[in-house]
Enzyme design. Structure first.
Site, PDB file in Angstrom:
ATOM      1  N   SER A 189       0.818  -1.211   0.000  1.00 18.52           N
ATOM      2  CA  SER A 189       0.000   0.000   0.000  1.00 18.52           C
ATOM      3  C   SER A 189       0.857   1.269   0.000  1.00 18.52           C
ATOM      4  O   SER A 189       1.623   1.515  -0.919  1.00 18.52           O
ATOM      5  CB  SER A 189      -0.950  -0.031   1.197  1.00 18.52           C
ATOM      6  OG  SER A 189      -1.890   1.003   1.139  1.00 18.52           O
ATOM      7  N   SER A 231       0.710   1.148  15.922  1.00 15.67           N
ATOM      8  CA  SER A 231       0.499   0.799  14.521  1.00 15.67           C
ATOM      9  C   SER A 231       0.057  -0.657  14.432  1.00 15.67           C
ATOM     10  O   SER A 231       0.426  -1.481  15.265  1.00 15.67           O
ATOM     11  CB  SER A 231       1.811   0.992  13.742  1.00 15.67           C
ATOM     12  OG  SER A 231       1.763   0.307  12.514  1.00 15.67           O
ATOM     13  N   THR A 287       0.973  -2.513  11.948  1.00 14.39           N
ATOM     14  CA  THR A 287       1.903  -3.222  11.063  1.00 14.39           C
ATOM     15  C   THR A 287       3.376  -3.115  11.447  1.00 14.39           C
ATOM     16  O   THR A 287       4.186  -3.908  10.986  1.00 14.39           O
ATOM     17  CB  THR A 287       1.763  -2.684   9.622  1.00 14.39           C
ATOM     18  OG1 THR A 287       1.952  -1.257   9.631  1.00 14.39           O
ATOM     19  CG2 THR A 287       0.383  -2.986   9.058  1.00 14.39           C
ATOM     20  N   ARG A 338       1.523   5.781  16.951  1.00 14.38           N
ATOM     21  CA  ARG A 338       0.977   6.936  16.231  1.00 14.38           C
ATOM     22  C   ARG A 338       0.340   7.903  17.220  1.00 14.38           C
ATOM     23  O   ARG A 338      -0.365   7.485  18.135  1.00 14.38           O
ATOM     24  CB  ARG A 338      -0.037   6.481  15.187  1.00 14.38           C
ATOM     25  CG  ARG A 338       0.565   5.521  14.166  1.00 14.38           C
ATOM     26  CD  ARG A 338      -0.369   5.281  12.994  1.00 14.38           C
ATOM     27  NE  ARG A 338       0.166   4.279  12.082  1.00 14.38           N
ATOM     28  CZ  ARG A 338       1.068   4.507  11.132  1.00 14.38           C
ATOM     29  NH1 ARG A 338       1.544   5.737  10.978  1.00 14.38           N
ATOM     30  NH2 ARG A 338       1.503   3.540  10.360  1.00 14.38           N
TER      31      ARG A 338
END
Length: 569
Positions: free
Chosen positions: A88, A525, A527, A532
């Site tokens: 992505s 996060s 992943t 964040r």
């Protein structure tokens, strides 16, 4: 349920469905082939909100094993399953993989666990892990399996998708390799296949035709647009979205005039361009020529996110993110429902990242139901399914609209009712039907969302500036902090409050009290090992200051790595 499927149901356990010799031959083949895709000893990866995602060099064994898992999932559901090779919006050096369930949705949490079980099994334990899933799910190994594979434009994607293919073939699955497609296009194909054409044709041509016909029908209700009004500048992030948008242009019947930048002809994927860059940096991408007041949008690397933006008369940059898109679409659909006289419940689903101004506008001005859920498309998608019409967008520009079967039926009946004499009512019903056709209900889709936004702006006669003034965003800032282990932070209340580590939420609460109209939250996060941070306040200066103070708190209380975070300016 899988819509129009007519697949037989099989309950037998694997032992009753295949001869021992056949099974042994099959699993011997898996064992032999898996040795060609060895797992690095000790490597453990998490299946996050977007599947597995990390450096491309670490993914060969994961791809092979996800090919195996896709076959098991297909046999279990007796339906076609998708496997998409993409990372992505991540840097070009990364890659990833995710499975697509029969209706184009994400796989269930149970199968996410199976994905990690299979991916993280050491080489000599792979068959045991495989057999464990087969036994737990009572999978018939004689059931046929059909897999759709897609990949993005990364250099590593060709080799990695080949590893997926080898995994599928090792367990006797049938494969259709679509090659380079956007993530939403693969989701669309899977949904079309499993509804036996009820949703559309599982081809790129079918995708282009369905969405473009819906858009052209919308645009016909705004017949007097000038070329300037039809013009849109698009940043393709040097990714697959640029390639597929170029393919689609010929279907749009000159109703949209696209200037495409970062189109894969030069430049690096997602580098200083794309939706994530624009959203986080709050400035235009490199390589895009912007005129004053011109409508611009950016896709991300696999074209499942979109954000809009423009420059005003004094050169100031304005971002219209997922919140603004959801508000525009929600307003339009609510207006059409009212004009059509349809009593359907519409809701907008948001995450903690939604700007506080958007939430207040939706609830207080539009009187639309708003619900907040955890970050990640699977959570938004699930929540949106609870309503007749669910509009969901993350602030990052990932989102779509879901219609219940009952809502679709009512809209279609009204649009096709020749006895209706009220022209306004008839037009509203037809516009709703065209809206349904332009939307990719399987998943957030930058191309689909772009066409819907362009159609709505045209019908309502809105400029990008007028759209932007529906409400004024509170200034905000997103930051991220590298940590040794993201799991040290756990959250509650749709990720708006931290439960662990001790003292962190209390610190954030004290910091928030220092600034007017402010709020802030932290979340791990899905992943990678980063935390964040989101902060908003009455001024950009205060939002930046609050974000910086929260960054320092996270760094000190949650095991930050590297040097202390510095202010952005």
């Amino acid at each position: 349920m899988i819509g129009c499927q007519t697949m037989s149901h099989v309950d037998e356990l694997p032992e009753s469905c295949a001869s021992t010799s056949t099974r042994m031959t099959q699993f011997e083949k898996v064992s032999q082939n898996s040795a060609l895709h060895p797992k690095p000893v000790g490597l453990v990866l998490q299946y996050g909100t977007a599947g597995f995602r990390t450096s491309a060099e670490e993914l060969d064994h994961i791809m092979f094993r996800m090919g195996l898992l896709a076959v098991l999932r297909s046999k279990k559901t007796k339906a076609t399953i998708g496997v998409m090779v993409t990372a992505s919006h991540n840097p070009e050096e990364d890659n990833g993989v995710k499975l697509v369930d029969p209706m184009g949705e994400m796989v269930t949490p149970t199968w996410e666990e199976y994905a990690m079980q299979l991916a993280n099994a050491e080489q000599d334990a792979l068959l045991t892990a495989l057999m464990d899933i087969i036994k737990k799910e009572a999978i018939s190994m004689e059931q046929e399996a059909n897999i759709f594979i897609g990949k993005d434009t990364r250099q590593s994607s060709e080799k990695l998708s080949q590893a997926v293919l080898e995994g599928v073939l090792s367990l006797g699955g049938q494969v259709h390799d679509y090659g380079v497609v956007t993530t939403p296009q693969l989701h669309f194909m899977v949904r079309c296949q499993n509804t036996q054409g009820c949703y559309g044709s599982p081809t790129l041509e079918g995708y282009y035709q369905k969405l473009s016909q819906g858009f052209v029908q919308l645009a016909k209700h705004a017949p007097n647009r000038t070329d300037d009004q039809k013009h849109l500048t698009v940043d393709g992030a040097n990714g697959v979205g640029a390639l597929r948008l170029r393919d689609m242009e010929r279907f749009l019947q000159n109703q949209l005039q696209i200037s495409l930048f970062n189109d894969c002809s030069a430049g690096k994927l997602n580098f200083q361009c794309g939706a994530d860059y624009v959203k986080v940096q709050q400035k235009p991408p490199q390589g895009v020529e912007m005129s004053m007041g011109e409508r611009c949008c950016s896709f991300d690397g696999d074209a499942d996110r979109i954000v809009y933006y423009y420059k005003d008369s004094v050169g100031c940059f304005h971002l219209l993110d997922g919140d603004k898109i959801a508000t525009l679409i929600g307003t339009f659909i609510k207006d059409m429902l009212t004009q059509a006289g349809l009593d359907l419940q519409i809701a907008v689903v948001q995450t903690a990242y939604a700007n506080g101004s958007s939430t207040r506008y939706l609830e207080d001005i539009l009187k639309v139901t708003v619900c907040c859920t955890k970050t990640g498309v699977k959570h938004l998608h699930h929540a949106a399914q609870e309503f007749d019409i669910g509009v969901y967008f993350e602030a990052n520009g990932h989102g779509t609209v879901l219609f219940s079967n009952a809502a679709l039926e009512k809209i279609q009946q009204l649009a096709q009712d020749s006895s209706i004499k009220d022209e306004k009512k008839k037009t509203a019903a037809q516009l709703l039907q065209s809206t349904v056709n332009v939307i990719n209900q399987a998943v957030g889709d930058a191309i689909s969302d772009m066409l819907l936004v362009e159609g709505v702006l045209a019908i309502q006669g809105l400029s990008v500036q007028q759209w932007d003034t529906m409400y004024h965003d509170l200034p905000n800032r997103q930051r991220k902090i590298k940590v040794a282990d993201r799991r040290v932070i756990t959250t509650t209340d749709a990720e708006r409050r931290a439960v662990t580590p001790p003292g962190l939420q209390e610190t954030v609460d004290k910091l928030v009290k220092k600034y007017p109209q402010s709020r802030a939250f932290v979340r791990p996060s899905g992943t990678e090992d980063i935390i964040r941070i989101y902060a908003e306040a009455d001024t950009q200066e205060n939002a930046d200051a609050l974000a910086q103070e929260v960054c320092l708190a996270v760094y000190r209380l949650a095991g930050g790595v590297g040097g202390e975070p510095k202010p952005l300016h």
